[in-house]
Design an enzyme around this catalytic site. Sequence first.
Site, PDB file in Angstrom:
ATOM      1  N   GLU A 131      89.498   8.449   5.672  1.00 31.32           N
ATOM      2  CA  GLU A 131      89.112   7.146   5.133  1.00 31.32           C
ATOM      3  C   GLU A 131      89.156   6.118   6.259  1.00 31.32           C
ATOM      4  O   GLU A 131      89.765   6.362   7.306  1.00 31.32           O
ATOM      5  CB  GLU A 131      90.048   6.742   3.984  1.00 31.32           C
ATOM      6  CG  GLU A 131      89.927   7.662   2.780  1.00 31.32           C
ATOM      7  CD  GLU A 131      90.812   7.250   1.613  1.00 31.32           C
ATOM      8  OE1 GLU A 131      91.521   6.214   1.734  1.00 31.32           O
ATOM      9  OE2 GLU A 131      90.798   7.946   0.581  1.00 31.32           O
ATOM     10  N   SER A 136      94.549   9.853  11.035  1.00 27.75           N
ATOM     11  CA  SER A 136      95.120  11.182  10.823  1.00 27.75           C
ATOM     12  C   SER A 136      96.211  11.207   9.756  1.00 27.75           C
ATOM     13  O   SER A 136      96.762  12.268   9.460  1.00 27.75           O
ATOM     14  CB  SER A 136      95.705  11.704  12.149  1.00 27.75           C
ATOM     15  OG  SER A 136      94.688  11.852  13.123  1.00 27.75           O
ATOM     16  N   ARG A 284      70.895  22.898  45.083  1.00 24.08           N
ATOM     17  CA  ARG A 284      71.048  21.656  45.821  1.00 24.08           C
ATOM     18  C   ARG A 284      71.568  21.942  47.233  1.00 24.08           C
ATOM     19  O   ARG A 284      72.578  22.631  47.405  1.00 24.08           O
ATOM     20  CB  ARG A 284      72.025  20.738  45.078  1.00 24.08           C
ATOM     21  CG  ARG A 284      72.386  19.463  45.821  1.00 24.08           C
ATOM     22  CD  ARG A 284      71.245  18.476  45.864  1.00 24.08           C
ATOM     23  NE  ARG A 284      71.697  17.179  46.338  1.00 24.08           N
ATOM     24  CZ  ARG A 284      70.892  16.165  46.601  1.00 24.08           C
ATOM     25  NH1 ARG A 284      69.585  16.301  46.433  1.00 24.08           N
ATOM     26  NH2 ARG A 284      71.370  15.021  47.026  1.00 24.08           N
ATOM     27  N   GLY A 356      74.406  12.080  41.552  1.00 21.32           N
ATOM     28  CA  GLY A 356      73.667  11.010  40.880  1.00 21.32           C
ATOM     29  C   GLY A 356      72.746  11.507  39.790  1.00 21.32           C
ATOM     30  O   GLY A 356      72.496  10.812  38.799  1.00 21.32           O
ATOM     31  N   GLU A 379      88.764  17.060  13.883  1.00 17.36           N
ATOM     32  CA  GLU A 379      89.786  17.937  13.300  1.00 17.36           C
ATOM     33  C   GLU A 379      91.178  17.671  13.862  1.00 17.36           C
ATOM     34  O   GLU A 379      92.006  18.570  13.968  1.00 17.36           O
ATOM     35  CB  GLU A 379      89.424  19.427  13.497  1.00 17.36           C
ATOM     36  CG  GLU A 379      88.021  19.812  13.102  1.00 17.36           C
ATOM     37  CD  GLU A 379      87.734  19.624  11.621  1.00 17.36           C
ATOM     38  OE1 GLU A 379      88.616  19.153  10.898  1.00 17.36           O
ATOM     39  OE2 GLU A 379      86.622  19.946  11.196  1.00 17.36           O
ATOM     40  N   ALA A 382      94.402  15.187  20.094  1.00 15.37           N
ATOM     41  CA  ALA A 382      95.340  15.967  20.901  1.00 15.37           C
ATOM     42  C   ALA A 382      96.781  15.674  20.497  1.00 15.37           C
ATOM     43  O   ALA A 382      97.630  16.579  20.459  1.00 15.37           O
ATOM     44  CB  ALA A 382      95.128  15.660  22.385  1.00 15.37           C
TER      45      ALA A 382
END
Length: 401
Positions: A131, A136, A284, A356, A379, A382
């Site tokens: 909500e 949490s 590259r 870049g 979910e 951490a």
Amino acid sequence: MSRLARTEGLTDVQREILATLRDFVDNEILPVATELEHRDEYPTKIVEGLKELGVFGLMIPEEYGGLGESLLTYALSVEEIARGWMSVSGIINTHFIVAYMLKQHGTQEQKEYFLPKMATGEIRGAFSMSEPALGSDVSAITSKGVRDGEEYVLTGQKMWLTNGGSATLVAVLCRTDEGHPEGTAPHKSMTTFLVEKEPGFGTVRPGLTIPGKIDKMGYKGVDTTEMIMDGLRIPADRVLGGKTGRGFYHMMDGVEVGRVNVAARGCGVALRAFELGVSYAQQRHTFGKPIAQHQAIQFKLAEMATKVEAAHAMMVNAARKKDSGQRNDLEAGMAKYLASEYCKEVVEDAFRIHGGYGFSKEYEIERLYREAPMLLIGEGTAEIQKMIIGRRLLEEYRIPG
């Protein structure tokens, strides 16, 4: 097949499912994902393709028209799909949480009515617990369900519904005081309601409104919404399991599946970031040679690959623990925590390797860089995972006396 993120001990059926999905990701998702994501466009064609492959019924028992596969098969499938585009894995995640909750806790009538249609994707699920003000703290929910004859009247505002617009069935957690005397612990006076609705936005059934999509930094394409209930009437037979007061336990069981899913998504996104980084590093050139031949870049690639492997191993362990019927909140919390953190780090390293060009929307890594942060939150943050892990460790290592 990639040399990273391999899983030992799979059946022929599991290997066939994953090979089919990998081909689908390579041919149907990766070529269009970035373009669709930049337009924030729902991937209708991709979803229809997944329906045809039976993905929406992957974990639904065969007796209800599904494939009857394990959580491990599902998690590895999510890893493959997230490697292509994380938003697509989000579309099936909440669907699977609801299907799992029905399979584990629904009445026989609820299973027979919903699961066959969910297996084909005719009914699409969404999961609603959060909500606007609680984050949490699930015990602080204010949405209520009040008994009125043979119906319940639901009121309240829900937040962060993945598939909120496209879903036709929402599992909603509300507070129900009926049969629970004053002073009852909050988690023992919550109930999960099965709310059917029309797809789309606005008023989707009397008393139920789905406002427009929330505009997000990443995780685009999938619709994330609010849900407003104002006098929403639900038949009493749409209480999950037929009994009030069990909703918190239903939701936590579903969240364990969801945490394995988020871990799998982190593994998939990290694997894709590594693929992009190791490929670009060989194309590259600087100072007369490919940047992959510079020791600094090799060190970075080594760290990235190790994190991909470690996250994958923990995700597989958490899925197998749940499949065995054992409690897996510790393993799921660890897997979700590690995979989401490592995903962020691997994506950032791949971004740095691109230099870049990583900042350009023409390169896929730019999309992954915006998608990875969602996994740090989804979910449970951490910090929530660490609380779960810490409490479980103290249970396991409690000093006698």
